[in-house]
Enzyme design. Sequence first.
Site, PDB file in Angstrom:
ATOM      1  N   TYR A  39      42.450  22.576  -0.654  1.00  0.00           N
ATOM      2  CA  TYR A  39      42.440  21.399  -1.980  1.00  0.00           C
ATOM      3  C   TYR A  39      42.928  21.823  -3.032  1.00  0.00           C
ATOM      4  CZ  TYR A  39      39.964  18.100  -3.735  1.00  0.00           C
ATOM      5  OH  TYR A  39      39.555  16.690  -4.670  1.00  0.00           O
ATOM      6  N   ARG A  61       0.375  -1.063  -0.151  1.00  0.00           N
ATOM      7  CA  ARG A  61      -0.108   0.262  -0.118  1.00  0.00           C
ATOM      8  C   ARG A  61       0.996   1.350   0.078  1.00  0.00           C
ATOM      9  NH1 ARG A  61      -3.740  -2.546   4.475  1.00  0.00           N
ATOM     10  NH2 ARG A  61      -1.914  -4.159   5.009  1.00  0.00           N
TER      11      ARG A  61
HETATM   12  C1  UD1 Z   1      -2.750  -7.146  10.547  1.00  0.00           C
HETATM   13  C2  UD1 Z   1      -3.882  -8.231  11.652  1.00  0.00           C
HETATM   14  C3  UD1 Z   1      -5.753  -6.800  11.394  1.00  0.00           C
HETATM   15  C4  UD1 Z   1      -5.265  -5.920  12.684  1.00  0.00           C
HETATM   16  C5  UD1 Z   1      -3.557  -5.243  11.918  1.00  0.00           C
HETATM   17  C6  UD1 Z   1      -3.176  -4.097  13.068  1.00  0.00           C
HETATM   18  C7  UD1 Z   1      -3.395 -10.327  10.248  1.00  0.00           C
HETATM   19  C8  UD1 Z   1      -4.833 -10.910   9.150  1.00  0.00           C
HETATM   20  N1  UD1 Z   1      -4.615  -8.943  10.567  1.00  0.00           N
HETATM   21  O1  UD1 Z   1      -3.489  -7.217   9.328  1.00  0.00           O
HETATM   22  O2  UD1 Z   1      -6.374  -8.099  12.636  1.00  0.00           O
HETATM   23  O3  UD1 Z   1      -6.356  -5.223  12.504  1.00  0.00           O
HETATM   24  O4  UD1 Z   1      -3.104  -6.005  11.967  1.00  0.00           O
HETATM   25  O5  UD1 Z   1      -2.527  -3.610  12.666  1.00  0.00           O
HETATM   26  O6  UD1 Z   1      -2.939 -10.318  10.888  1.00  0.00           O
HETATM   27  N2  UD1 Z   1       4.333  -9.915   8.047  1.00  0.00           N
HETATM   28  C9  UD1 Z   1       5.420 -10.574   7.552  1.00  0.00           C
HETATM   29  N3  UD1 Z   1       5.203 -11.435   7.184  1.00  0.00           N
HETATM   30  C10 UD1 Z   1       3.827 -11.621   6.082  1.00  0.00           C
HETATM   31  C11 UD1 Z   1       3.270 -11.165   6.348  1.00  0.00           C
HETATM   32  C12 UD1 Z   1       2.808  -9.519   6.945  1.00  0.00           C
HETATM   33  O7  UD1 Z   1       5.981 -10.633   8.830  1.00  0.00           O
HETATM   34  O8  UD1 Z   1       3.802 -12.492   5.806  1.00  0.00           O
HETATM   35  C13 UD1 Z   1       3.948  -8.345   9.310  1.00  0.00           C
HETATM   36  C14 UD1 Z   1       4.188  -7.330   7.900  1.00  0.00           C
HETATM   37  O9  UD1 Z   1       5.362  -7.172   7.742  1.00  0.00           O
HETATM   38  C15 UD1 Z   1       3.706  -6.158   9.215  1.00  0.00           C
HETATM   39  C16 UD1 Z   1       3.017  -7.383  10.221  1.00  0.00           C
HETATM   40  O10 UD1 Z   1       3.796  -8.397   9.797  1.00  0.00           O
HETATM   41  O11 UD1 Z   1       4.539  -5.226  10.116  1.00  0.00           O
HETATM   42  C17 UD1 Z   1       2.091  -7.066   9.722  1.00  0.00           C
HETATM   43  O12 UD1 Z   1       1.057  -6.812   8.802  1.00  0.00           O
HETATM   44  P1  UD1 Z   1       0.191  -5.554   7.472  1.00  0.00           P
HETATM   45  O13 UD1 Z   1      -0.131  -6.694   6.278  1.00  0.00           O
HETATM   46  O14 UD1 Z   1       0.202  -4.837   7.836  1.00  0.00           O
HETATM   47  O15 UD1 Z   1      -1.202  -7.189   8.593  1.00  0.00           O
HETATM   48  P2  UD1 Z   1      -2.639  -5.906   8.518  1.00  0.00           P
HETATM   49  O16 UD1 Z   1      -3.130  -5.672   7.164  1.00  0.00           O
HETATM   50  O17 UD1 Z   1      -2.070  -4.716   9.109  1.00  0.00           O
HETATM   51 CA    CA Z   2      -0.361  -3.448   8.634  1.00  0.00          CA
END
Ligand code: UD1
Ligand code: CA
Length: 495
Positions: free
Chosen positions: A425, A50
């Site tokens: 220089y 995003r």
């Molecule tokens: C996630 C939660 C959501 C919560 C929100 C809070 C899930 C499915 N949903 O959504 O319920 O309200 O956080 O901020 O977990 N990441 C990894 N490996 C991956 C995918 C993501 O390490 O394969 C890390 C990302 O870098 C990030 C974190 O996990 O730092 C959260 O992932 P993100 O995709 O931002 O989840 P949200 O859509 O925000």
């Molecule tokens: Ca997030």
Amino acid sequence: MKKSKRSLSLVASSSAAPSRKNASVLPDESRSPSSPRIAVAIMAAGKGTRLKSQLPKVLHEVGGRPLLEHVIRAAVRIAAAKDVYAIIGHEAERVRAAMEHTGVNFVLQAQQRGTGHALIVAREVLDAYDHVIVLSGDAPLITPETIGHLRNFHLEEQAAMTLLSAELEDPTGYGRVLRKRARSAEVQAIVEEKAASAAQRKIREINSGFYVFAVEQLYDNIEGLSTDNAHAEYYLTDMAQVLRKARRRVVAWKTENASEVLGGNTRAELADIDQQMRLAKCRQLMADGVTVFYPATCVIDSDVQIAPDTVIEPYVQLLGNTKIGTACRVRSYCVIRDTEIGDGVVLRPGCVMEWANIDDGAILGPYSHLRPGSEIGEGAHVGNFVETKKIKLGKGSKANHLTYLGDAEIGAGVNIGAGTITCNYDGIHKYKTVIEDGVFVGSDSTLVAPVRVGKGAYIAAASCITEDVPEDALALGRARQAVKEGWAREKRQKK
Ligand code: UD1
Ligand code: CA
């Protein structure tokens, strides 16, 4: 150097980070054999689609520091760095290189198949612990106090999974918490925005993305996760339902500080978080006795220290590890990075400086440019359009106008006239200029280094000095003036 004399212990500790006073959240070195082994895992492998960026999401900065570094700083207040694991994947080497200095461990999630998958790949390292605190690498406002409360609640409740929830005005985009019953600590499920029914979307209690799991119960059941959802990913949030089905205890602890859980998924969210952090920093500085006019216009990094009674005018940037003493005035449009400034210093508008050192009572600007290694002595003056690099300017010395001073050691009580240039220089090497105490350098002089001007000497204006000048001498390095009487009148008459 004089700097060491200056007591920076007088500087109010004005970090926006919470104080260290709350002992309960500090790493417990003296763990008894029976107390649980607790790891912290930080999910930081995502791409951050995003943000539409080349830079991995967790390296985007707020408050002058990458998102992930904020989360790591909170984590290492809860556990020793050796027990903290950052799960990295997208641009893993870049993230690792940027965070290596923190001393935490890294786990590679080569393919990013969701937050649940992040924990699946971390199994090997986490198996050695009893509990794991899971943090989101993109939610930098979280405090060690809140993480500590979450951990304590989890241990007291003897839960398999404890999640941190918060009540948001606008819960859009977050997972919603479905409680088993109203006011019960127990959670039925977490439902992601995309999967939520219209009624569920009205729930304002959101899942923050911070959790504590009992390691054994997590991994005994993690195979229950599936990719049957909108993103075809393993959602860690689904563990709530999976563990419930296995008759394990899943609870939520709701924080009152809802703003701590905000995640930076979009540029607009990053800007909001940045603004919050900087305002918090300004408020902290003000509470510590610093005047910050119009704080919304100032960009002050969280590690900056400023002593009481210093005044920061609008539109100032104070960055990195800048330290400013008491009773200084930093006027508008100054941009200052990693610079140490003594007491009673005046920075007039528009000064730019990095890795410089300014002693008590000096006056700089408007528009002075101090480059790395500039050491400005007590009560010295550096004026408009003066550029300095790797110099020492002694006590009470003045370089007030339109000057370049580089690779120079300048004593006390020296006057550098307007337009003076140290020619340091030759296109290949840099050479040093030494100007001893009490020297007067006339305007528009060039000093061709290496060269030394002895104590108390005079340099006549517009001289080009190529040889050393002895103490108390006068050096003239310019063509003698020729005067042709009546020349101009005759020229006019010839017309
Ligand atoms: C996630 C939660 C959501 C919560 C929100 C809070 C899930 C499915 N949903 O959504 O319920 O309200 O956080 O901020 O977990 N990441 C990894 N490996 C991956 C995918 C993501 O390490 O394969 C890390 C990302 O870098 C990030 C974190 O996990 O730092 C959260 O992932 P993100 O995709 O931002 O989840 P949200 O859509 O925000
Ligand atoms: Ca997030």
